[in-house]
Design a protein around this motif. Sequence first.
Motif, short mmCIF file in Angstrom:
data_model
loop_
_atom_site.label_atom_id
_atom_site.label_comp_id
_atom_site.label_asym_id
_atom_site.label_seq_id
_atom_site.Cartn_x
_atom_site.Cartn_y
_atom_site.Cartn_z
N GLY A 51 28.29 30.16 38.92
CA GLY A 51 29.73 30.08 39.18
C GLY A 51 30.47 31.09 38.34
N THR A 52 31.81 31.06 38.42
CA THR A 52 32.61 31.95 37.58
C THR A 52 32.69 31.37 36.17
OG1 THR A 52 34.68 30.80 38.10
CG2 THR A 52 34.00 32.59 39.59
N HIS A 53 33.25 32.18 35.28
CA HIS A 53 33.38 31.75 33.88
C HIS A 53 34.17 30.43 33.78
CE1 HIS A 53 34.13 31.99 29.56
NE2 HIS A 53 35.45 31.98 29.79
N GLU A 54 35.30 30.35 34.48
CA GLU A 54 36.13 29.15 34.41
C GLU A 54 35.42 27.95 35.03
OE1 GLU A 54 37.09 32.09 35.50
OE2 GLU A 54 38.49 32.71 33.91
N GLU A 55 34.73 28.18 36.14
CA GLU A 55 34.03 27.08 36.81
C GLU A 55 32.94 26.49 35.93
OE1 GLU A 55 34.59 28.66 41.43
OE2 GLU A 55 32.72 29.01 40.34
N LEU A 56 32.21 27.38 35.27
CA LEU A 56 31.10 26.92 34.43
C LEU A 56 31.60 26.19 33.19
CD1 LEU A 56 28.69 29.98 34.73
CD2 LEU A 56 28.43 27.75 35.80
N LEU A 57 32.69 26.68 32.61
CA LEU A 57 33.25 25.98 31.45
C LEU A 57 33.72 24.58 31.83
CD1 LEU A 57 35.35 28.71 29.56
CD2 LEU A 57 33.16 27.70 28.86
N ALA A 58 34.25 24.46 33.03
CA ALA A 58 34.77 23.17 33.48
C ALA A 58 33.66 22.13 33.69
CB ALA A 58 35.56 23.35 34.78
N LYS A 59 32.43 22.61 33.89
CA LYS A 59 31.31 21.68 34.12
C LYS A 59 30.80 21.04 32.83
CE LYS A 59 29.59 24.01 38.29
NZ LYS A 59 28.44 24.72 38.92
N MET B 217 27.22 40.37 39.14
CA MET B 217 26.39 39.19 38.88
C MET B 217 25.93 39.25 37.42
SD MET B 217 26.23 37.62 41.84
CE MET B 217 24.92 36.47 41.50
N ALA B 218 26.31 38.25 36.65
CA ALA B 218 25.87 38.18 35.25
C ALA B 218 24.74 37.15 35.15
CB ALA B 218 27.02 37.78 34.34
N ILE B 219 23.76 37.47 34.34
CA ILE B 219 22.61 36.58 34.14
C ILE B 219 22.53 36.26 32.65
CG2 ILE B 219 20.14 36.25 34.52
CD1 ILE B 219 20.28 38.59 36.52
N VAL B 220 22.63 35.00 32.30
CA VAL B 220 22.63 34.60 30.90
C VAL B 220 21.60 33.49 30.70
CG1 VAL B 220 25.07 35.21 30.63
CG2 VAL B 220 24.43 32.84 31.19
N GLY B 221 21.27 33.27 29.45
CA GLY B 221 20.30 32.24 29.11
C GLY B 221 19.59 32.59 27.81
N GLU B 222 18.84 31.65 27.30
CA GLU B 222 18.14 31.87 26.05
C GLU B 222 17.02 32.91 26.23
OE1 GLU B 222 16.78 28.10 24.71
OE2 GLU B 222 18.78 27.37 24.14
N THR B 223 16.59 33.48 25.11
CA THR B 223 15.53 34.47 25.14
C THR B 223 14.27 33.88 25.78
OG1 THR B 223 16.36 35.50 23.13
CG2 THR B 223 14.06 35.94 23.71
N GLY B 224 13.68 34.66 26.72
CA GLY B 224 12.45 34.21 27.36
C GLY B 224 12.66 33.36 28.59
N ILE C 189 31.03 39.21 29.81
CA ILE C 189 30.79 38.89 31.23
C ILE C 189 31.77 37.82 31.74
CG2 ILE C 189 28.40 39.63 31.37
CD1 ILE C 189 29.01 36.00 30.89
N THR C 190 32.84 37.59 31.00
CA THR C 190 33.79 36.55 31.45
C THR C 190 34.46 36.91 32.77
OG1 THR C 190 35.50 37.57 30.05
CG2 THR C 190 34.25 35.72 29.12
N GLY C 191 34.51 38.21 33.09
CA GLY C 191 35.16 38.62 34.34
C GLY C 191 34.20 38.77 35.49
N ALA C 192 32.95 38.38 35.33
CA ALA C 192 31.95 38.52 36.39
C ALA C 192 32.31 37.66 37.59
CB ALA C 192 30.57 38.14 35.86
N ASP C 193 31.98 38.13 38.80
CA ASP C 193 32.24 37.37 40.02
C ASP C 193 31.38 36.12 40.09
OD1 ASP C 193 34.15 39.18 41.48
OD2 ASP C 193 32.49 40.57 41.13
N CYS C 194 30.18 36.21 39.51
CA CYS C 194 29.29 35.06 39.50
C CYS C 194 28.39 35.14 38.28
CB CYS C 194 28.45 34.99 40.77
SG CYS C 194 27.35 33.55 40.84
N ILE C 195 28.23 34.05 37.59
CA ILE C 195 27.36 33.99 36.41
C ILE C 195 26.21 33.04 36.73
CG2 ILE C 195 27.17 33.40 33.97
CD1 ILE C 195 30.20 33.93 33.73
N LEU C 196 24.98 33.56 36.58
CA LEU C 196 23.79 32.74 36.76
C LEU C 196 23.30 32.30 35.39
CD1 LEU C 196 21.86 34.93 39.38
CD2 LEU C 196 23.47 33.06 39.83
N VAL C 197 23.17 31.02 35.19
CA VAL C 197 22.68 30.48 33.92
C VAL C 197 21.23 30.06 34.12
CG1 VAL C 197 23.05 28.82 32.07
CG2 VAL C 197 25.00 29.65 33.42
#
Length: 600
Positions: free
Chosen positions: A573-581, A386-393, A555-563
């Motif tokens: 979603g996955t890296h590809e799914e999120l890019l597609a959105k 599980m990858a967690i990304v987002g801006e600082t704070g 984290i492009t290979g993560a099973d799930c990325i939380l933004v």
Amino acid sequence: MNKGRGPGRGPAFAKPKEKTSVVLLKLWRYLARYQWIIVSASLLSILGNALGLLSPRLSGAAIDAIEHEAGVQIPVVYKYVLLMILLAAFTSLTSWALSAIMIRLSRNVVSKMRKDLFDHMTTLPISFFDQYQTGDVISILSYDVDTVGATLSTDLTQILSSLITVVGSFLMMLSIAPEMLLIFVVTIPCSIGVTRWRAKIVRPLFSKRSRMLGAMNGYAEEAVSGLKTIRAYHQEEEFNTRFRTHNDNAVNATWKADHTAAITGPTVNLINNLSLAAVSIFGALLYMAGGITLGNVSSFVLYSRKFSGPINEFANILSEIQSSLAAAERVLGLLAMEPEPADAVDAQPIADCQGHVEFQDVSFGYTPDTTVLHRVSYTAEPGKVMAIVGETGCGKTTMINLLMRFYDVSQGAILLDGVDIRQLPRDDLRRQFTMVLQDTWLFDGTVFENIAYGRDGVTREEVEHAAKAAHIHDMILSLPQGYDTIVTGSGNSISKGQKQLLTIARAMLMDSSMLILDEATSNVDTQTERRIQDAMLQLMKGRTCFVIAHRLSTITGADCILVMDKGRIVESGTHEELLAKHRTYYELYHAQFDRPNEAA
């Protein structure tokens, strides 16, 4: 800056003022452990001071022998003088023995108090260290404990001796000329009144001094740890100015406390000198009236000095006592801080952790009036990344703090294998995780000890295997003593990247079922990061992984990325799914990779 990690640094550590009797009672709990030492010290003090009280009597007898009707009785005078010399020598010996015993008592109490403080600090919640300055806490652990110890080793001895001397001198004067004691009916209440009045004024000043010194130490600790950044931004003069302000506050508080306390001694001394003058005049009148011998006048004057002297000494050490009480308040205040809440009564150890984690409608704020996470829900399947990304704070690290139970959720629940983590023992829960943080930590010890830190009984072969996997083995061999090279706690003897690789090697030795990577390769260059990707994948294999990353390439290979954005999960979603959105993640990704220099 807080960065979502906690409520932020608060003011210097302070505790509401307690009554002197309450502080002394709490200190007695430490002293009571050494009753035999205290009994021995008391007996020595009684013996030494009781014998010392005989000297004025012998002096008076020698004077009467000189003024004898039959003429000067030289042998009698010599006898009394010899006895006085022997008493003085014996009194000095007992005084030395008493000091040695009290120093030992002070050493034991300080050692026990400092150990209790340090042990207690390891039980305090993480929120405590987010709130209070490290330097101020260290000031309590060192300066304030030493201040209490100094009072136990010197001032307590002086007070004990003074008490015996005052009582003994009073009894001796009563046996010589009771009528002359009328002088002290006026002077003693005056001395006590002045002393108590000044104590009420002085003690708050010493409390303020301790707070100002703690604030200065806290600021100095922060400045020293960030000295490279200060120089990089050419802010030396700015920080020097700020330190001068802290220093001036500490100096002014110290000066005001000491200056105000210094008035007490001379005032009481003046009262005692007036009483001594009155004793001399009254004694001379009695002598001329034939109501007392010259030797008894001399003895009474000496006893009056012994009687008033301790009162004057107590007034002089009052500032030290008030300083010690202020320090004791801070020490006892820290000891009174609530530790982490106890585990639930029905908490059951984790038998076989699968690594299934679920956030259920979790909300949280570091303070009651703020909310950092808003109704966060997601599920991490066992063995998934599980990858967690987002801006600082945005709350990424806060989620990890909640997962590790450094804090407990305000609303909702976090489940591990279907069990609310609040129903699990904290130690058992944290043992299921291996953490590699952006803020790496090494302690003073060898490279081998730092890598092997997380596991008992680790062999040299296992450590070397982990180091090779982390691509740090060759660097270690280049050090003067290889794996036996001493590194400092600050890690200044090696680079930040090398320091981070050591912590990655440390993590590779752990066999926990879950892994937390919080910017684990932030201090490693891109080329080295690519080299250790296989090692990182091996480390993550079969574990439920939580990866916090700003460098999205990791984290492009993560099973799930939380933004995340402002404490909420806005995409997953996955890296590809999120890019597609073409939404938040798409913007973050292209903000990095459309500018190659920043991505590198």
